[in-house]
Design a protein around this motif. Structure first.
Motif, PDB file in Angstrom:
ATOM      1  N   TRP A 134      -0.646  -4.047  -0.941  1.00  0.00           N
ATOM      2  CA  TRP A 134      -0.896  -5.293  -0.216  1.00  0.00           C
ATOM      3  C   TRP A 134      -0.277  -5.242   1.179  1.00  0.00           C
ATOM      4  CZ3 TRP A 134      -4.479  -8.588  -1.661  1.00  0.00           C
ATOM      5  CH2 TRP A 134      -4.892  -8.553  -2.992  1.00  0.00           C
ATOM      6  N   GLY A 135       0.809  -4.500   1.319  1.00  0.00           N
ATOM      7  CA  GLY A 135       1.360  -4.281   2.647  1.00  0.00           C
ATOM      8  C   GLY A 135       0.417  -3.469   3.506  1.00  0.00           C
ATOM      9  N   SER A 136      -0.229  -2.487   2.900  1.00  0.00           N
ATOM     10  CA  SER A 136      -1.182  -1.677   3.651  1.00  0.00           C
ATOM     11  C   SER A 136      -2.399  -2.504   4.079  1.00  0.00           C
ATOM     12  CB  SER A 136      -1.627  -0.481   2.798  1.00  0.00           C
ATOM     13  OG  SER A 136      -0.517   0.326   2.458  1.00  0.00           O
ATOM     14  N   LEU A 137      -2.853  -3.390   3.202  1.00  0.00           N
ATOM     15  CA  LEU A 137      -3.948  -4.288   3.585  1.00  0.00           C
ATOM     16  C   LEU A 137      -3.539  -5.170   4.762  1.00  0.00           C
ATOM     17  CD1 LEU A 137      -5.289  -5.383   0.074  1.00  0.00           C
ATOM     18  CD2 LEU A 137      -6.592  -4.165   1.828  1.00  0.00           C
ATOM     19  N   ALA A 138      -2.301  -5.663   4.725  1.00  0.00           N
ATOM     20  CA  ALA A 138      -1.811  -6.483   5.829  1.00  0.00           C
ATOM     21  C   ALA A 138      -1.756  -5.680   7.116  1.00  0.00           C
ATOM     22  CB  ALA A 138      -0.425  -7.043   5.486  1.00  0.00           C
ATOM     23  N   PHE A 139      -1.389  -4.400   7.012  1.00  0.00           N
ATOM     24  CA  PHE A 139      -1.368  -3.533   8.186  1.00  0.00           C
ATOM     25  C   PHE A 139      -2.747  -3.472   8.831  1.00  0.00           C
ATOM     26  CE2 PHE A 139      -1.744   0.324  10.554  1.00  0.00           C
ATOM     27  CZ  PHE A 139      -0.481   0.632  11.037  1.00  0.00           C
ATOM     28  N   ILE A 140      -3.785  -3.345   8.008  1.00  0.00           N
ATOM     29  CA  ILE A 140      -5.146  -3.263   8.530  1.00  0.00           C
ATOM     30  C   ILE A 140      -5.513  -4.524   9.303  1.00  0.00           C
ATOM     31  CG2 ILE A 140      -7.583  -3.196   7.873  1.00  0.00           C
ATOM     32  CD1 ILE A 140      -6.767  -1.447   5.523  1.00  0.00           C
ATOM     33  N   TRP A 243      -6.503   2.947  13.444  1.00  0.00           N
ATOM     34  CA  TRP A 243      -5.275   2.803  12.672  1.00  0.00           C
ATOM     35  C   TRP A 243      -5.583   2.190  11.303  1.00  0.00           C
ATOM     36  CZ3 TRP A 243      -0.100   3.947  13.767  1.00  0.00           C
ATOM     37  CH2 TRP A 243       0.146   4.484  15.033  1.00  0.00           C
ATOM     38  N   ALA A 244      -6.440   1.195  11.308  1.00  0.00           N
ATOM     39  CA  ALA A 244      -6.793   0.538  10.047  1.00  0.00           C
ATOM     40  C   ALA A 244      -7.498   1.497   9.098  1.00  0.00           C
ATOM     41  CB  ALA A 244      -7.676  -0.678  10.327  1.00  0.00           C
ATOM     42  N   GLU A 245      -8.344   2.373   9.638  1.00  0.00           N
ATOM     43  CA  GLU A 245      -9.068   3.314   8.789  1.00  0.00           C
ATOM     44  C   GLU A 245      -8.110   4.207   8.002  1.00  0.00           C
ATOM     45  OE1 GLU A 245     -11.559   7.427   8.989  1.00  0.00           O
ATOM     46  OE2 GLU A 245     -10.977   6.434  10.867  1.00  0.00           O
ATOM     47  N   GLY A 246      -7.073   4.711   8.690  1.00  0.00           N
ATOM     48  CA  GLY A 246      -6.102   5.545   8.002  1.00  0.00           C
ATOM     49  C   GLY A 246      -5.430   4.803   6.863  1.00  0.00           C
ATOM     50  N   VAL A 247      -5.155   3.533   7.087  1.00  0.00           N
ATOM     51  CA  VAL A 247      -4.461   2.754   6.069  1.00  0.00           C
ATOM     52  C   VAL A 247      -5.396   2.404   4.909  1.00  0.00           C
ATOM     53  CG1 VAL A 247      -3.052   0.714   5.653  1.00  0.00           C
ATOM     54  CG2 VAL A 247      -2.890   1.899   7.823  1.00  0.00           C
ATOM     55  N   VAL A 248      -6.694   2.260   5.172  1.00  0.00           N
ATOM     56  CA  VAL A 248      -7.646   2.046   4.074  1.00  0.00           C
ATOM     57  C   VAL A 248      -7.583   3.222   3.102  1.00  0.00           C
ATOM     58  CG1 VAL A 248     -10.091   1.955   3.474  1.00  0.00           C
ATOM     59  CG2 VAL A 248      -9.228   0.546   5.331  1.00  0.00           C
ATOM     60  N   ALA A 249      -7.550   4.430   3.648  1.00  0.00           N
ATOM     61  CA  ALA A 249      -7.430   5.611   2.784  1.00  0.00           C
ATOM     62  C   ALA A 249      -6.119   5.587   2.001  1.00  0.00           C
ATOM     63  CB  ALA A 249      -7.520   6.884   3.635  1.00  0.00           C
ATOM     64  N   GLU A 250      -5.054   5.155   2.664  1.00  0.00           N
ATOM     65  CA  GLU A 250      -3.746   5.015   2.008  1.00  0.00           C
ATOM     66  C   GLU A 250      -3.810   4.013   0.855  1.00  0.00           C
ATOM     67  OE1 GLU A 250      -0.008   2.412   3.430  1.00  0.00           O
ATOM     68  OE2 GLU A 250      -0.583   4.002   4.823  1.00  0.00           O
ATOM     69  N   ILE A 251      -4.514   2.898   1.070  1.00  0.00           N
ATOM     70  CA  ILE A 251      -4.627   1.858   0.049  1.00  0.00           C
ATOM     71  C   ILE A 251      -5.310   2.400  -1.204  1.00  0.00           C
ATOM     72  CG2 ILE A 251      -5.829  -0.296  -0.525  1.00  0.00           C
ATOM     73  CD1 ILE A 251      -5.312  -1.140   2.400  1.00  0.00           C
ATOM     74  N   VAL A 252      -6.365   3.167  -1.001  1.00  0.00           N
ATOM     75  CA  VAL A 252      -7.067   3.756  -2.148  1.00  0.00           C
ATOM     76  C   VAL A 252      -6.105   4.618  -2.961  1.00  0.00           C
ATOM     77  CG1 VAL A 252      -8.915   5.318  -2.849  1.00  0.00           C
ATOM     78  CG2 VAL A 252      -9.311   3.658  -1.004  1.00  0.00           C
ATOM     79  N   LEU A 253      -5.290   5.412  -2.268  1.00  0.00           N
ATOM     80  CA  LEU A 253      -4.326   6.243  -2.981  1.00  0.00           C
ATOM     81  C   LEU A 253      -3.308   5.390  -3.723  1.00  0.00           C
ATOM     82  CD1 LEU A 253      -3.310   9.200  -3.449  1.00  0.00           C
ATOM     83  CD2 LEU A 253      -1.692   8.757  -1.596  1.00  0.00           C
ATOM     84  N   PHE A 254      -2.766   4.369  -3.058  1.00  0.00           N
ATOM     85  CA  PHE A 254      -1.769   3.514  -3.703  1.00  0.00           C
ATOM     86  C   PHE A 254      -2.337   2.828  -4.951  1.00  0.00           C
ATOM     87  CE2 PHE A 254       0.993   2.660   0.308  1.00  0.00           C
ATOM     88  CZ  PHE A 254       1.560   3.914   0.166  1.00  0.00           C
ATOM     89  N   ALA A 255      -3.613   2.468  -4.900  1.00  0.00           N
ATOM     90  CA  ALA A 255      -4.231   1.788  -6.038  1.00  0.00           C
ATOM     91  C   ALA A 255      -4.444   2.730  -7.215  1.00  0.00           C
ATOM     92  CB  ALA A 255      -5.563   1.169  -5.615  1.00  0.00           C
ATOM     93  N   LEU A 256      -4.775   3.989  -6.929  1.00  0.00           N
ATOM     94  CA  LEU A 256      -5.172   4.911  -7.988  1.00  0.00           C
ATOM     95  C   LEU A 256      -4.063   5.861  -8.431  1.00  0.00           C
ATOM     96  CD1 LEU A 256      -8.724   5.937  -6.679  1.00  0.00           C
ATOM     97  CD2 LEU A 256      -8.143   4.147  -8.330  1.00  0.00           C
ATOM     98  N   ALA A 257      -3.022   6.017  -7.595  1.00  0.00           N
ATOM     99  CA  ALA A 257      -2.069   7.105  -7.810  1.00  0.00           C
ATOM    100  C   ALA A 257      -0.987   6.883  -8.857  1.00  0.00           C
ATOM    101  CB  ALA A 257      -1.400   7.468  -6.486  1.00  0.00           C
ATOM    102  N   PRO A 258      -0.583   5.638  -9.233  1.00  0.00           N
ATOM    103  CA  PRO A 258       0.567   5.514 -10.144  1.00  0.00           C
ATOM    104  C   PRO A 258       0.511   6.388 -11.392  1.00  0.00           C
ATOM    105  CG  PRO A 258       0.037   3.368  -9.261  1.00  0.00           C
ATOM    106  CD  PRO A 258      -1.038   4.314  -8.767  1.00  0.00           C
ATOM    107  N   PRO A 259      -0.610   6.466 -12.117  1.00  0.00           N
ATOM    108  CA  PRO A 259      -0.615   7.370 -13.284  1.00  0.00           C
ATOM    109  C   PRO A 259      -0.435   8.834 -12.882  1.00  0.00           C
ATOM    110  CG  PRO A 259      -2.427   5.798 -13.397  1.00  0.00           C
ATOM    111  CD  PRO A 259      -1.870   5.700 -12.020  1.00  0.00           C
ATOM    112  N   LEU A 260      -0.996   9.221 -11.741  1.00  0.00           N
ATOM    113  CA  LEU A 260      -0.866  10.598 -11.274  1.00  0.00           C
ATOM    114  C   LEU A 260       0.578  10.920 -10.914  1.00  0.00           C
ATOM    115  CD1 LEU A 260      -2.103  13.304 -10.358  1.00  0.00           C
ATOM    116  CD2 LEU A 260      -2.463  12.236  -8.105  1.00  0.00           C
ATOM    117  N   VAL A 261       1.228  10.016 -10.177  1.00  0.00           N
ATOM    118  CA  VAL A 261       2.619  10.244  -9.773  1.00  0.00           C
ATOM    119  C   VAL A 261       3.509  10.333 -11.006  1.00  0.00           C
ATOM    120  CG1 VAL A 261       4.577   9.332  -8.474  1.00  0.00           C
ATOM    121  CG2 VAL A 261       2.268   9.097  -7.557  1.00  0.00           C
TER     122      VAL A 261
END
Length: 386
Positions: A134-140, A243-261
């Motif tokens: 949600w912080g990344s969305l706010a960044f966008i 700048w927002a585009e980079g963070v959109v990609a980051e958001i996708v990772l944050f949403a999907l990554a917890p099981p992977l991490v």
């Protein structure tokens, strides 16, 4: 314990609204005050240097008093007043003094918030990635909105936007759940849940330094990416969108990554982050049109996102809840040291090399990737089995 993820996320929204204004447009604001590029690097670097002292101190205080919210309130008030004062300051000396005070206070806010979030993540009350996104969305939203405002109103609006965002941090910080509420219960709820854990401080610092080195390769991008794109003829709205585009990609990772991490641990995340950073900086060094820049920006998901998730998971695994404030403060201090060295160097490199300054960042990221591949698993194993 009601609405814990939402209350945590609200702070990240406020904090990264500030970041979405600061990273793309602070250098442009300094340039509008006739500050040369090499001095822009120094002034931005000062904010990182002061965090070396302010973040561990704030983290230590929060651990000693058993609460993060009171120190966050004090720090936020100082930062709000500092950003307001920037609008009335001129000249490098005055900007430097204000930068030390203001960014010293502001930089200490996030590690305190992270300590609260990581405590609740360890207790199973929230998952870090979905809270942080949600912080990344706010960044966008902030970067796009600030880009439009800077284009139509002028760069003078930037400090006022920062003051407003920090005021929101003040309000949101006082609504965060208490860290003490996140005590991890044991099956029998006996004293074992609060037995102090040993800490392998050497391995802990080594892991933080490795992650910090990868993150510090972003210094050319954070400090001078907007100036570079402006020199290539892109307008402020487009710059904000990149700048927002980079963070959109980051958001996708944050949403999907917890099981992977949780499955792979920090070291593979650091390896992916370092290698992606090396590739990204090579691409940006050679990109001179919007399409190529847009492709390179997708790698932000890994260069920043994977490295950050790995670092947060590393700190959480290595430290007990009662020391998370100290640990997050230490990591922020190490980041501050890394950026404090790298940002002035980036300014000097950009002054002389322009876009080719990214190639130096790529080389550093490549070295960090090799170290992460060779030593990363041992560092994690040593730090988390103390």
């Amino acid at each position: 314990m009601r609405h814990v993820p939402a209350r945590l996320s609200a702070y990240y929204v406020a904090h990264f609204t500030c970041t979405g204004i600061h990273l793309p447009f602070w250098a442009l604001w300094l340039a509008s005050r006739d500050v040369p590029a090499d001095w822009i690097g120094v002034l931005i670097g000062l904010g990182y240097w002061v965090s070396i002292a302010s973040s561990p101190l704030a983290g230590r205080i929060s651990d000693r008093v058993g609460a993060a919210r009171p120190p966050m309130a004090v720090l936020a008030v100082i930062a709000v007043l500092g950003f307001v004062a920037f609008s009335f300051a001129s000249g490098v000396p005055a900007l430097a003094v204000l930068g030390v005070i203001t960014f010293g206070a502001h930089s200490a806010l996030l590690p305190l918030a992270e300590s609260i979030t990581q405590a609740h993540a360890a207790a199973g009350n929230a998952r870090y990635g979905p809270v942080r996104l949600w912080g990344s969305l706010a960044f966008i939203v902030a970067s796009a909105g600030a880009g439009w405002l800077v284009e139509h109103v002028g760069a003078a609006v930037v400090p006022w936007l920062m003051a407003s965002g920090t005021l929101a941090c003040l309000v949101a910080s006082q609504q965060m759940p208490k860290r003490a509420d996140a005590r991890v219960p044991s099956a029998s709820d006996d004293a074992s849940a609060t037995t102090p854990r040993g800490v392998a401080w050497g391995a802990l610092v080594a892991g933080m330094v490795l992650a910090g080195a990868i993150q510090a390769t972003h210094s050319v991008y954070y400090g001078f990416g907007s100036l570079r794109w402006s020199a290539l003829g892109l307008d402020e709205t487009t710059i904000g969108a990149l700048w927002a585009e980079g963070v959109v990609a980051e958001i996708v990772l944050f949403a999907l990554a917890p099981p992977l991490v949780a499955r792979v641990g920090p070291a593979p995340m650091w390896i992916a982050g370092a290698l992606a950073a090396a590739l990204r900086w090579v691409l940006l060094a050679r990109a001179d049109d919007l399409a190529r820049i847009a492709v390179a920006q997708l790698l932000h998901a890994l260069s920043f996102g994977a490295t950050h998730l790995g670092a947060m998971d590393f700190v959480r695994r290595a430290l007990p809840i009662t020391r998370l404030g100290t640990g997050q403060g230490m990591y922020t201090a190490i980041l501050g040291l890394a950026y404090g060295v790298a940002t002035p160097a980036a300014g000097a490199l950009y002054e002389r090399m322009q876009g080719d300054a990214y190639l130096v960042a790529a080389a550093v990221a490549g070295v960090a990737g090799v170290i992460a591949l060779g030593a990363g698993p041992w560092i994690v194993r040593r730090a988390t089995t103390a």
